[in-house]
Design an enzyme around this catalytic site. Structure first.
Site, PDB file in Angstrom:
ATOM      1  N   SER A 128       7.760  -2.396   1.339  1.00  0.00           N
ATOM      2  CA  SER A 128       7.154  -3.315   2.149  1.00  0.00           C
ATOM      3  C   SER A 128       7.023  -4.635   1.752  1.00  0.00           C
ATOM      4  O   SER A 128       6.838  -5.671   2.889  1.00  0.00           O
ATOM      5  CB  SER A 128       5.613  -2.696   2.763  1.00  0.00           C
ATOM      6  OG  SER A 128       5.755  -1.525   3.426  1.00  0.00           O
ATOM      7  N   LYS A 167       9.012  -7.088   3.516  1.00  0.00           N
ATOM      8  CA  LYS A 167       8.967  -7.739   4.905  1.00  0.00           C
ATOM      9  C   LYS A 167       8.459  -9.141   4.671  1.00  0.00           C
ATOM     10  O   LYS A 167       8.829 -10.043   5.764  1.00  0.00           O
ATOM     11  CB  LYS A 167       7.477  -7.063   5.385  1.00  0.00           C
ATOM     12  CG  LYS A 167       7.844  -5.526   5.740  1.00  0.00           C
ATOM     13  CD  LYS A 167       6.379  -4.649   5.939  1.00  0.00           C
ATOM     14  CE  LYS A 167       6.949  -3.388   6.399  1.00  0.00           C
ATOM     15  NZ  LYS A 167       5.425  -2.535   6.529  1.00  0.00           N
ATOM     16  N   TYR A 205      17.201  -1.991   7.678  1.00  0.00           N
ATOM     17  CA  TYR A 205      16.008  -1.808   7.149  1.00  0.00           C
ATOM     18  C   TYR A 205      15.756  -1.146   5.951  1.00  0.00           C
ATOM     19  O   TYR A 205      15.027  -1.406   4.911  1.00  0.00           O
ATOM     20  CB  TYR A 205      15.165  -1.564   8.370  1.00  0.00           C
ATOM     21  CG  TYR A 205      13.661  -1.736   8.095  1.00  0.00           C
ATOM     22  CD1 TYR A 205      13.015  -2.835   7.967  1.00  0.00           C
ATOM     23  CD2 TYR A 205      12.862  -0.374   7.835  1.00  0.00           C
ATOM     24  CE1 TYR A 205      11.643  -2.870   7.898  1.00  0.00           C
ATOM     25  CE2 TYR A 205      11.594  -0.338   7.489  1.00  0.00           C
ATOM     26  CZ  TYR A 205      10.881  -1.492   7.705  1.00  0.00           C
ATOM     27  OH  TYR A 205       9.590  -1.835   7.233  1.00  0.00           O
ATOM     28  N   TYR A 257      -1.786  -3.680   3.606  1.00  0.00           N
ATOM     29  CA  TYR A 257      -2.306  -2.524   4.419  1.00  0.00           C
ATOM     30  C   TYR A 257      -3.638  -2.686   5.017  1.00  0.00           C
ATOM     31  O   TYR A 257      -4.152  -3.758   5.282  1.00  0.00           O
ATOM     32  CB  TYR A 257      -1.985  -1.242   3.754  1.00  0.00           C
ATOM     33  CG  TYR A 257      -0.435  -1.236   3.261  1.00  0.00           C
ATOM     34  CD1 TYR A 257       0.466  -1.131   4.247  1.00  0.00           C
ATOM     35  CD2 TYR A 257      -0.172  -0.937   1.863  1.00  0.00           C
ATOM     36  CE1 TYR A 257       1.859  -0.853   3.821  1.00  0.00           C
ATOM     37  CE2 TYR A 257       1.128  -0.853   1.542  1.00  0.00           C
ATOM     38  CZ  TYR A 257       2.037  -0.779   2.651  1.00  0.00           C
ATOM     39  OH  TYR A 257       3.431  -0.664   2.070  1.00  0.00           O
ATOM     40  N   VAL A 316       5.038   0.727  -1.001  1.00  0.00           N
ATOM     41  CA  VAL A 316       4.750   1.949  -1.269  1.00  0.00           C
ATOM     42  C   VAL A 316       5.000   2.376  -2.596  1.00  0.00           C
ATOM     43  O   VAL A 316       4.856   3.506  -3.105  1.00  0.00           O
ATOM     44  CB  VAL A 316       4.826   2.881  -0.274  1.00  0.00           C
ATOM     45  CG1 VAL A 316       6.668   3.102  -0.183  1.00  0.00           C
ATOM     46  CG2 VAL A 316       4.235   4.073   0.015  1.00  0.00           C
TER      47      VAL A 316
END
Lengths: 306, 306, 306, 306
Positions: free
Chosen positions: C63, C66, C190, C242, C260
């Site tokens: 993540s 992102k 992705y 998160y 993660v």
């Protein structure tokens, strides 16, 4: 084998499921109930009754009262007015949920069997004061059972003390204009309604009136209009057994309404009313042995309406 | 007045509501339908039929197919297996909603009449390939209607192109183990199932099989087991008419399943099947004139099961 | 005590928390990580670096990618276009939730740090083919780290196989016009993006570019525009960690994004970038020891921006 | 151009946006406000102030009071106790939403800036009676502003009459043990808190205390502990501007809290406090001209903390 004897055997079979449930414990009066109790009465529209178990033991109506109040309010106010304030649709949410009141615009309880909807219905009982409204309701219930009924003051008092979730629902609906007036008055009325006390014979008798299109099998009087009786039985099927109403319709197929006290009122159209008391509840809040008993009866007598 | 003539009059009355609805417009094949169409067939369990309107006009089953597939799958797999993958409870959410799949743990569609549940059901049709599964399904439907039926290729193709919401539901369920295998295969099968084409006489005939406890009024053969027929009729009541299933149960009280093409299959237990085609839809997606027609019929003939 | 030595001591203290977390286990490549690993690099905007632990060990961005992709896409497309497809608001829902896509009208991911939003952002990378888009992205990341980086093929492959929830999100967004085109292509891109591999020094270097208003401390080149660097740091604070982003902002107060894999990229405005690798995760998915380490550093050096 | 003059020009530019907003209309006292009003004060930590517009016009704090009460309650009870009752996470739901209280288990407001959380915080003000609690709060606010402040009785009274949604939130939280005791007492206290009245100079002064790590720029006294000041500024960024907090953080980047009266308190760490009054609100409830004014100021003086 006689119907009476068969009933006794079915009760014995169903009672074996009681240990898998547990009694409601949010107020002392309910948590003190004996989880092994199981009693039933079947009251035919020919005015005959059969029973098994301790059929004279009293219990409180709790959510079963929602159907009775709905019948009274529909006759008092007409379908249009009632259904302008409460919907007719089943919901996948818990009976005490507030979420749909927020997400559905305009804010309106989805049906009269969830707490929000039942509160909105009780709010529509005719009368200038709480006492007048209460008198109308208890008189109506007494007509249905064929004798004067009363309410359990301890239960009503305890429930009023712990009614904060219902208070929350009421103020939410007041904010959105679904109900008006004094909320504590409404909660007093609602908790008394839930605390109305009777035995399973009385309950079966009420179920028989619905089964008989509103006609009292005993007196022959039309206590509920045929249309209103039909509407109530419909709600009993689509949302009468909390979040397992769908499963109950499939497995049993009898219009029925349960309460957290362990009572279930059934109504087999054109045949009979059923009153059950079995306080050990399954995980969604229905009498665990009572549900099994109805499943056995429905299979035995082909009582499913479907 | 004869039943045939009365039916014609009721259709004329109901057709007046068509202008208040509108035809589905998400694919060309549906948006081209004539909003003023209204046809009905009543098919009795004594194998007699009555009709009014253009009863030979064909239309696609769309969501009506969900009940038929459920019947096949229940007979193929048994109740326990089917209901381990899809629930039995009505939902207050829209038919194509994904939210409850996320909030309910374990993730499982609430019932077989919403899209997620219907996809999980279609996934359980027996067969090693899409072709085998499809052959089983179309043969089953042909037995129910009493003649070979086919599907509309244009409709199936268009729906497959626009099926992204159903794709989303499928992958969500695949993530949670509700369904397995190739999703495009499943969607091909599902969109063909929705595109099965027939007229209202065929539809009424299928409804009659359900009404007759699974027994074909024409051939006398048991096409659906009695229990499965009962389960299907129950779902038609609790969740057959999209988000106005509750209101329909109260106002009409007939087990029924509608589709976005404007079809409605009704099933009056022990009496008759009903097939309706009226493509102008109300705001929840049911045939607006068809619903009114059923309301009139139910009142006239006291067909409510409640 | 020197900064270098202090860093080693803080790492030792923080490592004691690792046993209370656990490594991600949804794909083999992640579940094989050593839960006791903890490494950190601090990379100042004066181009000096400090590290502790096994700072050369590689891990995948997950993540964290992102933020990087968002920076590229904002520079490619401009704020207006990007924020017409994805929102700027934090959400109380889980990072992989679909519910808000359904309840928010028009359907639009709440922010670029949840999966739905990140997929919508990756969808906006310029390029005619997946390969062109990927080349642009990996070149951009390589500029940020100052050396050629690649991706872990095993991780990318495994994630693609298990990406059904992301598939579901994509098709839902495609249904609502948030994204267009081929979904498998988007998922390939992705999952490669998430599988980009580097060590904590590279990660700290990227954080330093953001900390330095987009200016590369090594080459002096403006790799990211000042505005875009600011926007990215803002998202790192409001939704970078998160469902404990709010708590992290209070206890640490440093713009940061976690993955993660156990990586965290921090960015202290005007001071330094931070790269951490500690694969044992807390219950919301952040490196448990890494979070503690940042808490200690922030307190020691008063790095909270508030 | 002097800062004072520049401020006047920025106000003139921002005021042009006022006609695109509208004043709150749920109580008369708010709906009577002049939508064209726009006033600002900037209060530096060197104890200098600049203003433009009608800086002496009074308005009520409304939701701005949530930050002040939080500061008091954090100092009174400590972080651990406060955050055992209210969370630290931003939410994508509206400020007055009840849904997350139901879906999040255990039931706990997500943060102190939404109504549920603010009510839980006000509930923690120390004192044996409403009067004692109120006295503590109003004294604290008076210290922050540097002069005795009072509340607007009309506003407090009107809000108490229309506070049914807050009542609903309170009873819901009482049901779940988040708050205890008498709800009407709590609502009296909360509505008085929201009705505290001051002008934009007072508001800027309070913002300056937060900006100055809790130290009063005027008296030099530590009115708020440094940690508590930091925590409050963090909440102002993550959830201070209702459902556009994320967008505001990106476009402005200044810790700020707005109220439905049209007030905004800003706090630029290490620089100054800002007080704004502009009652025309945008669709999420923030002063529309005030937000534009802050955007201009932040760009002009590079006040974004990111």
């Amino acid at each position: 084998m006689s119907d009476q004897k068969l009933l006794g055997e079915l009760v014995d079979i169903a009672r074996a499921f009681a240990p898998y449930g547990k009694v409601a414990d949010y107020i002392p009066a309910l948590s003190n109930q004996n989880p092994d109790d199981l009693a039933i009465c079947i009251y035919s529209i020919e005015n005959e009754s059969y029973y098994a178990g301790d059929h004279l033991k009293k219990f409180t109506l709790q959510s079963i009262s929602k159907v009775i109040t709905l019948a009274l309010v529909l006759m008092d106010n007409g379908e249009d007015e009632v259904f302008s304030k409460v919907g007719m649709e089943p919901t996948g949410d818990p009976f005490n949920s507030i979420a749909k009141l927020e997400t559905n615009i305009p804010s309106k309880p989805l049906n009269p069997m969830i707490n929000a909807g039942a509160l909105a219905v009780t709010h529509m009982i005719k009368g200038d004061t709480v006492i007048e409204k209460w008198d109308r309701l208890i008189e109506f219930i007494s007509h249905l059972t064929g004798q004067q009924v009363t309410y359990n003051e301890d239960v009503a008092y305890s429930e009023l003390q712990t009614a904060n979730l219902n208070r929350s629902l009421c103020y939410f609906m007041k904010q959105h204009g679904v109900i008006t007036g004094n909320i504590e008055d409404l909660l007093v009325l609602y908790t008394k309604q839930c605390a109305v006390e009777m035995n399973c014979v009385d309950l079966a008798k009420m179920g028989a009136v619905f089964a008989n299109d509103g006609l009292d099998p005993e007196s022959g009087r039309q206590l509920i209009s045929k249309d209103v009786a039909r509407i109530c039985k419909t709600f009993m099927v689509t949302c009468g057994m909390y979040n397992s109403s769908g499963e109950f319709a499939i497995k049993v197929g009898i219009p029925a309404k349960s309460g957290v006290s362990g009572g279930i009122m059934g109504s087999v159209p054109g045949k009979c009313g059923i009153g059950i008391f079995g306080p050990a509840l399954d995980e969604v809040g229905n009498s665990i042995a009572g549900t099994k008993l109805l499943e056995g009866l429905s299979a035995k007598y082909s009582w499913s309406i479907f």
